[in-house]
Design an enzyme around this catalytic site. Structure first.
Site, PDB file in Angstrom:
ATOM      1  CE  LYS A  22      10.838   2.921  -3.521  1.00 14.86           C
ATOM      2  NZ  LYS A  22      10.050   2.916  -4.754  1.00 14.86           N
ATOM      3  CB  ILE A  23       7.106  -0.070   1.892  1.00 17.32           C
ATOM      4  CG1 ILE A  23       7.816   1.304   1.862  1.00 17.32           C
ATOM      5  CG2 ILE A  23       6.553  -0.354   3.275  1.00 17.32           C
ATOM      6  CD1 ILE A  23       6.893   2.497   2.061  1.00 17.32           C
TER       7      ILE A  23
ATOM      8  CB  SER B 148      -0.200   2.331   2.263  1.00 21.09           C
ATOM      9  OG  SER B 148       0.182   2.840   1.008  1.00 21.09           O
ATOM     10  NE  ARG B 149       0.038   9.019   0.954  1.00 24.17           N
ATOM     11  CZ  ARG B 149       1.254   8.912   1.473  1.00 24.17           C
ATOM     12  NH1 ARG B 149       1.456   8.176   2.539  1.00 24.17           N
ATOM     13  NH2 ARG B 149       2.277   9.563   0.948  1.00 24.17           N
TER      14      ARG B 149
ATOM     15  CD  GLU C 244      -3.014  11.064   7.163  1.00 24.08           C
ATOM     16  OE1 GLU C 244      -3.188   9.851   7.383  1.00 24.08           O
ATOM     17  OE2 GLU C 244      -1.912  11.540   6.851  1.00 24.08           O
TER      18      GLU C 244
ATOM     19  CD  GLN D  35       4.485   6.964  15.621  1.00 27.05           C
ATOM     20  OE1 GLN D  35       3.566   7.329  16.331  1.00 27.05           O
ATOM     21  NE2 GLN D  35       5.643   6.544  16.119  1.00 27.05           N
ATOM     22  CB  ALA D  36       4.987   4.353   9.092  1.00 25.62           C
TER      23      ALA D  36
HETATM   24  N1  LIG Z   1       2.970   5.941   6.620  1.00 26.22           N
HETATM   25  C1  LIG Z   1       4.065   6.497   6.109  1.00 26.22           C
HETATM   26  O1  LIG Z   1       4.793   7.211   6.817  1.00 26.22           O
HETATM   27  C2  LIG Z   1       4.443   6.246   4.652  1.00 26.22           C
HETATM   28  C3  LIG Z   1       5.705   6.647   4.211  1.00 26.22           C
HETATM   29  C4  LIG Z   1       6.084   6.367   2.894  1.00 26.22           C
HETATM   30  C5  LIG Z   1       5.224   5.736   2.034  1.00 26.22           C
HETATM   31  N2  LIG Z   1       3.990   5.386   2.462  1.00 26.22           N
HETATM   32  C6  LIG Z   1       3.042   4.704   1.546  1.00 26.22           C
HETATM   33  O2  LIG Z   1       3.597   3.457   1.137  1.00 26.22           O
HETATM   34  C7  LIG Z   1       3.244   3.242  -0.228  1.00 26.22           C
HETATM   35  C8  LIG Z   1       4.202   2.259  -0.859  1.00 26.22           C
HETATM   36  O3  LIG Z   1       5.489   2.848  -0.936  1.00 26.22           O
HETATM   37  P1  LIG Z   1       6.682   2.130  -1.724  1.00 26.22           P
HETATM   38  O4  LIG Z   1       7.881   2.971  -1.516  1.00 26.22           O
HETATM   39  O5  LIG Z   1       6.731   0.679  -1.391  1.00 26.22           O
HETATM   40  O6  LIG Z   1       6.175   2.290  -3.230  1.00 26.22           O
HETATM   41  P2  LIG Z   1       6.574   1.409  -4.477  1.00 26.22           P
HETATM   42  O7  LIG Z   1       6.243   2.233  -5.671  1.00 26.22           O
HETATM   43  O8  LIG Z   1       7.957   0.854  -4.346  1.00 26.22           O
HETATM   44  O9  LIG Z   1       5.565   0.164  -4.389  1.00 26.22           O
HETATM   45  C9  LIG Z   1       4.196   0.270  -4.657  1.00 26.22           C
HETATM   46  C10 LIG Z   1       3.730  -1.068  -5.195  1.00 26.22           C
HETATM   47  O10 LIG Z   1       2.351  -0.968  -5.448  1.00 26.22           O
HETATM   48  C11 LIG Z   1       2.096  -1.552  -6.719  1.00 26.22           C
HETATM   49  N3  LIG Z   1       0.921  -0.947  -7.332  1.00 26.22           N
HETATM   50  C12 LIG Z   1       0.831   0.262  -7.863  1.00 26.22           C
HETATM   51  N4  LIG Z   1      -0.411   0.480  -8.341  1.00 26.22           N
HETATM   52  C13 LIG Z   1      -1.102  -0.638  -8.076  1.00 26.22           C
HETATM   53  C14 LIG Z   1      -2.437  -1.019  -8.323  1.00 26.22           C
HETATM   54  N5  LIG Z   1      -3.306  -0.213  -8.918  1.00 26.22           N
HETATM   55  N6  LIG Z   1      -2.815  -2.218  -7.927  1.00 26.22           N
HETATM   56  C15 LIG Z   1      -1.936  -3.061  -7.327  1.00 26.22           C
HETATM   57  N7  LIG Z   1      -0.662  -2.754  -7.069  1.00 26.22           N
HETATM   58  C16 LIG Z   1      -0.254  -1.540  -7.435  1.00 26.22           C
HETATM   59  C17 LIG Z   1       3.331  -1.306  -7.547  1.00 26.22           C
HETATM   60  O11 LIG Z   1       3.435  -2.243  -8.618  1.00 26.22           O
HETATM   61  C18 LIG Z   1       4.424  -1.451  -6.507  1.00 26.22           C
HETATM   62  O12 LIG Z   1       4.893  -2.772  -6.426  1.00 26.22           O
HETATM   63  C19 LIG Z   1       3.292   4.665  -0.826  1.00 26.22           C
HETATM   64  O13 LIG Z   1       2.482   4.756  -1.973  1.00 26.22           O
HETATM   65  C20 LIG Z   1       2.756   5.516   0.290  1.00 26.22           C
HETATM   66  O14 LIG Z   1       1.352   5.606   0.132  1.00 26.22           O
HETATM   67  C21 LIG Z   1       3.587   5.616   3.751  1.00 26.22           C
END
Ligand SMILES: NC(=O)c1ccc[n+]([C@@H]2O[C@H](COP(=O)([O-])OP(=O)(O)OC[C@H]3O[C@@H](n4cnc5c(N)ncnc54)[C@H](O)[C@@H]3O)[C@@H](O)[C@H]2O)c1
Length: 336
Positions: free
Chosen positions: A157-158, A236-237, A266, A299-300
């Protein structure tokens, strides 16, 4: 009935109170605390059937035991991620745990671009200079994005929202994921192995979840493969990047810019005011000294839209629990 919410930021408090007050028929009100839930603060929850928690709370065995002993039966986590909750223990204790499985991916994708553009166009340095009435341009040169190559690790999604913006800039799109996203393919994304992505991308943005298989995916080898003038963004993380290895490369004068909204150590730092404390984390201390590095404190996601959706879903999770309804947000008890 009053629910107790831990780790509520001052901006969030009125939104939380308003959202819960909007359901007077349920008799649910919220008491907001700014402290995070941990072993020290868990006893405060004694007598509260429903407790709401945030991403930097620690819901380990001891905390969950304390909550259950105090009469808590439901935990409403205000985030998508739940790696901070020991779900097995929660299940054993008969607790219900719900999370927010979806909220605006644009909040994070747009912030990732904010970091990328800020380091590319030296915005922090420029702003510091003009505040000092220093209007020189030396050291502020950035690069056009049009025609350059972006590498997106994780096109869920992101990552897809981030890719749409990259497409708008006129960039070449490289992706890496376990599953190809048709929307990204339609935009012209080419899926490649991650070694090629690291080698060819001018801008690399991380959007995969943190899993054992993705931990330190940007480690010493990946960093060495990257172009010397690449930009790296992690929203992401923190655990996706080996920060010590990154610092070693930065010391060599590499990379146009690095934007980090997350950091592997963090917990216990981000979301808190540590400005009067002695800095104990030497890696973070060194990281923030590089002029091409920008660090923000997770804060994203923090937009009115995303936080509003998180709160609305949390209210709905509480209402569902009280009505005995099950939704996709319920993690425990596991679906049968
Ligand atoms: N900084 C922030 O404030 C914040 C907020 C929300 C989410 N996030 C991070 O963003 C990440 C992504 O969120 P999202 O909503 O897009 O998630 P999502 O589940 O929609 O997308 C994750 C993608 O990663 C892929 N994936 C999963 N495991 C994998 C692997 N082992 N190797 C390769 N690709 C892999 C999946 O197929 C998917 O397309 C979250 O996991 C979270 O860690 C950060």
């Amino acid at each position: 009935m009053e629910i107790l919410a831990f780790g509520v930021q001052s901006d969030e408090k009125p939104l939380m109170e308003k959202a819960f007050a909007g359901h007077p028929g349920t008799g649910t009100e919220v008491r907001c605390l700014d402290v995070f839930l941990n072993e020290d603060t868990a006893p405060i929850a004694s007598g509260y059937e429903i407790v709401s928690t945030s991403v930097n709370a620690s819901l380990n065995n001891r905390v969950l035991q304390t909550l259950a002993a105090g009469g808590t039966q439901m935990i409403a986590q205000r985030s998508t991620g739940f790696n901070n909750i020991d779900l097995e223990v929660a299940e054993r204790l008969g607790l219900t745990v719900a999370r927010v499985s979806y909220y605006s991916p644009y909040s994070v994708a747009e912030f990732a671009w904010t970091l990328a553009m800020a380091v590319n166009r030296r915005i922090v340095r420029a702003s510091n200079r003009t505040r000092d009435f220093d209007f020189r341009l030396d050291g502020l040169m950035g690069r056009d994005l049009r025609g350059r190559t972006v590498g997106v690790l994780g096109t869920g999604k992101i990552g897809a929202a981030f890719t749409r913006i990259a497409h708008g800039f006129g960039m070449n799109l490289l992706g890496w994921d376990v599953a190809e996203n048709p929307e990204c393919l339609e935009l012209g994304m080419k899926y490649v192995d991650k070694e090629r992505l690291f080698a060819e991308a001018d801008l690399i943005s991380l959007h995969v979840p943190l899993l054992p298989s993705t931990e330190h995916i940007v480690g010493a080898a990946a960093l060495r493969t990257m172009k010397d003038d690449a930009i790296l963004v992690n929203s992401s993380r923190g655990g996706l990047v080996d920060t010590k290895a990154l610092v070693a490369e930065l010391r060599e004068g590499r990379f146009t810019g690095v934007g980090l909204d997350v950091y592997e150590a963090e917990a216990g730092l981000f979301f808190l005011d540590k400005s009067l404390d002695v800095v104990e984390d030497d890696t973070l201390a060194r990281l923030v000294t590089f002029p091409n590095v920008l660090v923000t404190s997770h804060q994203a996601y923090y937009t009115a839209d995303a936080v509003g959706q998180i709160i609305d879903t949390t209210v709905q999770n509480v209402l569902d629990y009280r009505a005995g309804r099950r939704s996709e947000n319920v993690l425990v008890p596991a679906a049968t």
